[in-house]
Design an enzyme around this catalytic site. Structure first.
Site, PDB file in Angstrom:
ATOM      1  N   HIS A 217       0.780  -0.958   0.155  1.00 45.01           N
ATOM      2  CA  HIS A 217       0.034  -0.087   0.081  1.00 45.01           C
ATOM      3  C   HIS A 217       0.936   1.268  -0.139  1.00 45.01           C
ATOM      4  CE1 HIS A 217       1.061   0.605   4.455  1.00 45.01           C
ATOM      5  NE2 HIS A 217       0.376  -0.869   4.658  1.00 45.01           N
TER       6      HIS A 217
ATOM      7  N   HIS B 296       4.010   1.244   2.564  1.00 49.77           N
ATOM      8  CA  HIS B 296       5.062   0.660   2.040  1.00 49.77           C
ATOM      9  C   HIS B 296       5.679   1.335   1.011  1.00 49.77           C
ATOM     10  CE1 HIS B 296       2.468  -2.861   3.021  1.00 49.77           C
ATOM     11  NE2 HIS B 296       3.091  -2.669   3.981  1.00 49.77           N
TER      12      HIS B 296
ATOM     13  N   CYS C 212       0.577  -9.466  21.392  1.00 51.88           N
ATOM     14  CA  CYS C 212      -0.289  -8.957  20.034  1.00 51.88           C
ATOM     15  C   CYS C 212       0.262  -9.635  18.831  1.00 51.88           C
ATOM     16  CB  CYS C 212      -0.310  -7.374  19.985  1.00 51.88           C
ATOM     17  SG  CYS C 212      -0.947  -6.862  18.293  1.00 51.88           S
TER      18      CYS C 212
ATOM     19  N   CYS D  33       1.398  -7.108  15.841  1.00 56.61           N
ATOM     20  CA  CYS D  33       2.682  -6.567  16.210  1.00 56.61           C
ATOM     21  C   CYS D  33       3.920  -7.424  16.177  1.00 56.61           C
ATOM     22  CB  CYS D  33       2.742  -5.497  17.355  1.00 56.61           C
ATOM     23  SG  CYS D  33       1.672  -4.310  17.612  1.00 56.61           S
TER      24      CYS D  33
ATOM     25  N   CYS E 256      -4.277  -4.503  22.456  1.00 56.49           N
ATOM     26  CA  CYS E 256      -3.148  -3.767  21.769  1.00 56.49           C
ATOM     27  C   CYS E 256      -3.982  -2.542  21.173  1.00 56.49           C
ATOM     28  CB  CYS E 256      -2.572  -4.504  20.717  1.00 56.49           C
ATOM     29  SG  CYS E 256      -1.583  -3.316  19.425  1.00 56.49           S
TER      30      CYS E 256
ATOM     31  N   HIS F 248      -4.131  -2.703  16.835  1.00 55.02           N
ATOM     32  CA  HIS F 248      -5.127  -4.060  16.327  1.00 55.02           C
ATOM     33  C   HIS F 248      -6.091  -4.434  16.970  1.00 55.02           C
ATOM     34  CE1 HIS F 248      -0.543  -4.388  14.781  1.00 55.02           C
ATOM     35  NE2 HIS F 248      -1.318  -4.680  13.672  1.00 55.02           N
TER      36      HIS F 248
ATOM     37  N   LYS G 177      -6.837   7.176   9.872  1.00 54.78           N
ATOM     38  CA  LYS G 177      -5.601   6.130   9.594  1.00 54.78           C
ATOM     39  C   LYS G 177      -6.200   5.247   8.651  1.00 54.78           C
ATOM     40  CE  LYS G 177      -4.011   2.796  12.367  1.00 54.78           C
ATOM     41  NZ  LYS G 177      -4.097   1.951  13.348  1.00 54.78           N
TER      42      LYS G 177
ATOM     43  N   LYS H  60      -8.134  -1.378   6.368  1.00 55.03           N
ATOM     44  CA  LYS H  60      -8.706  -2.095   5.286  1.00 55.03           C
ATOM     45  C   LYS H  60     -10.400  -1.902   5.668  1.00 55.03           C
ATOM     46  CE  LYS H  60      -5.724  -5.971   4.363  1.00 55.03           C
ATOM     47  NZ  LYS H  60      -5.371  -7.360   4.747  1.00 55.03           N
TER      48      LYS H  60
HETATM   49  N1  MSP Z   1       8.171  -6.647   9.114  1.00 57.23           N
HETATM   50  C1  MSP Z   1       8.147  -5.495   9.814  1.00 57.23           C
HETATM   51  C2  MSP Z   1       9.513  -4.653   9.378  1.00 57.23           C
HETATM   52  C3  MSP Z   1      10.786  -5.507   9.534  1.00 57.23           C
HETATM   53  S1  MSP Z   1      12.110  -4.748   9.313  1.00 57.23           S
HETATM   54  C4  MSP Z   1      13.378  -5.711   9.682  1.00 57.23           C
HETATM   55  C5  MSP Z   1       7.159  -4.541   9.293  1.00 57.23           C
HETATM   56  N2  MSP Z   1       6.308  -4.575   8.215  1.00 57.23           N
HETATM   57  S2  MSP Z   1       5.081  -3.743   7.851  1.00 57.23           S
HETATM   58  O1  MSP Z   1       4.612  -4.115   6.619  1.00 57.23           O
HETATM   59  O2  MSP Z   1       4.451  -3.403   8.799  1.00 57.23           O
HETATM   60  O3  MSP Z   1       5.886  -2.412   7.391  1.00 57.23           O
HETATM   61  C6  MSP Z   1       6.200  -1.161   8.330  1.00 57.23           C
HETATM   62  C7  MSP Z   1       6.654  -0.329   7.402  1.00 57.23           C
HETATM   63  O4  MSP Z   1       5.643   0.426   6.158  1.00 57.23           O
HETATM   64  C8  MSP Z   1       6.911   1.383   8.381  1.00 57.23           C
HETATM   65  O5  MSP Z   1       7.968   1.246   8.854  1.00 57.23           O
HETATM   66  C9  MSP Z   1       6.828   2.190   7.141  1.00 57.23           C
HETATM   67  O6  MSP Z   1       8.175   2.194   6.321  1.00 57.23           O
HETATM   68  C10 MSP Z   1       5.782   1.708   6.125  1.00 57.23           C
HETATM   69  N3  MSP Z   1       4.601   2.050   6.513  1.00 57.23           N
HETATM   70  C11 MSP Z   1       3.301   1.401   6.852  1.00 57.23           C
HETATM   71  N4  MSP Z   1       2.276   2.096   6.858  1.00 57.23           N
HETATM   72  C12 MSP Z   1       2.667   3.342   6.727  1.00 57.23           C
HETATM   73  C13 MSP Z   1       1.809   4.636   6.886  1.00 57.23           C
HETATM   74  N5  MSP Z   1       0.679   4.799   6.987  1.00 57.23           N
HETATM   75  N6  MSP Z   1       2.517   5.903   6.495  1.00 57.23           N
HETATM   76  C14 MSP Z   1       3.946   5.633   6.230  1.00 57.23           C
HETATM   77  N7  MSP Z   1       4.691   4.457   6.223  1.00 57.23           N
HETATM   78  C15 MSP Z   1       4.177   3.605   6.513  1.00 57.23           C
HETATM   79  O7  MSP Z   1       6.993  -3.674  10.190  1.00 57.23           O
END
Ligand code: MSP
Length: 471
Positions: free
Chosen positions: A18, A21, A126, A129, A143, A146, A294, A297
């Site tokens: 999304h 990421h 959680c 997380c 949490c 979630h 926020k 989904k």
């Molecule tokens: N798998 C772990 C990370 C392990 S790294 C060794 C994880 N994954 S995640 O899919 O949840 O990705 C988190 C990351 O996605 C955030 O740190 C950020 O880079 C990005 N984002 C997820 N949601 C976001 C927003 N709403 N806004 C901006 N970036 C965000 O955590």
């Protein structure tokens, strides 16, 4: 040649990509491209985080084995990044046996050192997380991030890592900005205050009842805690990716505030324990909100990278992400706001300027022998610090806006075609346009290359608008 190693988090594979990421990955791509332009030897690493209870549950729901499930989702990330012209050097998956081997070796090393012990643990966990929650993280007994059913009570005998042993050293290192640079400053202070004021306990690093994971080397009945496994990706890639085996430590880890603790405390302690150098910089950005809310989904407000590319084109999407990048503060975006920004900056301003000037100058060879000087103070530093909006604003004010003003004030179209004054005006404006294209290239690589080509040699306007207006 300077080595430059940049990473994004590896994203959980239970979700499809999304805009959250996307923003971290585009930020890394922009910085990586800038460093390649500077002739650095770049290693840009991204990938997927594939083990753990959360993934196993999603796979079961989809009626697949965890591995089949991961194999079906990982390509979605790779495809999304290809669509956005993200030029990563390696896509790491934590189910890669080469990564798994490095994780085992890493764990064995800290075990042999005496930094691991067995103990019983009880607490609220959680699954969303993938971590045990502290009292202060519980809101109404679950949490805050979630749904309540994701918080479960766990009693387990696990292997623990002596995190607390390393806290004084981590504090010292975070205080010394030279060795361990966490930025922005607010985030560095936030971590320091937590480290100094809270009771930091050791953490459990193995799971008894989670089969989907890497077996703990000295106790294969348990699997490695998914965060321990995932963090090691940054180092493991430098142990097996061809031509990248001497890239550790990373020059910069990019991530958002949700995973600040894991990266600035746990990862650092793991590295100190394993006697490996620390990453040079860790940059923590904020979050995107979608129309003030926020992203979720259940609210149905998730924006996908595919949707961005379909609506704004590849470079339009990249520009909008960079322009709205959530740096120190959360950034409120939405398709409607993106459309306004796209039309204002790209269709009606930059794109229109290129089109008007190239049509007025068609057939001329204005820039032959001319030097395009770039006089933007510290542009590269701004990109390196993820201050993309500021960097772009400067390109607009000092190059694009002034070119537009010059064009409208000096009205070259009113002069005869062979009037030298007309040529002079158009030359100056073209220089600004090309300088802007050179600077914006890491953000909009294909379009900026096209602009440079339009103005190279005999000027030939593009047949189609570079940024078609969107209604
Ligand atoms: N798998 C772990 C990370 C392990 S790294 C060794 C994880 N994954 S995640 O899919 O949840 O990705 C988190 C990351 O996605 C955030 O740190 C950020 O880079 C990005 N984002 C997820 N949601 C976001 C927003 N709403 N806004 C901006 N970036 C965000 O955590």
């Amino acid at each position: 040649m300077n080595k430059f190693f940049i990473t994004t988090p590896i994203y959980y594979i239970n979700d499809v990509p999304h805009i959250g990421h996307t923003c971290t990955t585009i930020a890394a791509d922009i910085i990586a491209r800038l460093h390649r332009q500077k002739q650095d030897d770049v290693f840009f690493l991204t990938g997927t985080d594939e083990h753990g209870q959360k993934v196993a549950e999603s796979a079961a729901k989809a009626g697949l084995t965890p591995k089949e499930f991961c194999d079906s989702i990982a390509p979605r990330f790779e495809e999304a990044w290809k669509k956005l012209n993200i030029d990563y050097d390696f896509f790491i998956r934590t189910t890669d046996p080469r990564h798994e081997k490095v994780v085992k070796d890493f764990l064995q090393k800290i075990y042999d050192k005496g930094d691991v012990y067995k103990a019983k643990y009880e607490g609220w966990y959680c699954i969303g997380c993938e971590k045990f929650l502290t009292e202060s993280e519980l809101v109404d007994g679950h949490c805050a991030l979630h749904p309540p059913e994701k918080t479960v009570w766990k009693t387990e005998e696990n292997w623990f890592f002596k995190l607390s042993k390393y806290i004084p050293q981590i504090i010292k290192q975070i205080e010394d900005k030279e060795t361990n640079y966490i930025f922005p400053e607010g985030k560095r202070l936030e971590i320091l205050s937590k480290l100094k004021n809270e009771d930091i306990r050791d953490i459990s690093i193995s799971r008894e009842n989670v089969e989907w994971g890497i077996p703990t080397p000295w106790d294969p009945k348990q699997t490695v805690y998914v965060w321990f496994d995932a963090l090691i990706n940054y180092y493991s890639a430098t142990q097996f990716v061809e031509n990248k085996t001497d890239f550790w430590p990373a020059n910069i880890h990019l991530l958002a505030k949700d995973i600040l603790w894991f990266h600035t405390v746990i990862w650092q302690a793991m590295l100190i324990s394993a006697e490996l150098p620390l990453p040079k910089k860790t940059f923590i950005h904020s979050f995107y909100l979608i129309d003030g809310q926020k992203m979720s989904k259940s609210l149905g407000n998730v924006i996908s990278p595919e949707q961005l590319v379909e609506t704004f084109g590849v470079d339009g999407a990249r520009y909008l992400i960079a322009r709205s990048f959530p740096g120190e503060n959360d950034s409120d975006v939405g398709i409607g706001k993106f459309k306004e920004k796209y039309n204002a900056d790209l269709a009606n301003n930059f794109g229109n300027l290129v089109s008007r000037v190239s049509k007025l100058a068609e057939g001329l060879n204005l820039l032959e022998g001319e030097v395009v000087e770039i006089d933007i103070n510290k542009f590269d530093e701004k990109i390196d610090a993820c201050r993309f909006d500021e960097a772009i604003s400067e390109v607009f004010t000092s190059l694009i806006d002034s070119a537009n003003t010059k064009l409208n004030q000096e009205t070259p179209w009113k002069l005869e075609k062979d009037d030298p004054k007309r040529k002079e005006i158009l030359t100056n404006i073209s220089k600004n346009i090309v300088a802007a294209a050179i600077l914006l290239k890491p953000i909009m690589p294909d379009t900026c290359k096209k602009i440079e080509e339009i103005f190279k040699g005999i000027i030939k306007p593009s047949e189609r608008p570079l940024f078609p207006r969107i209604s």
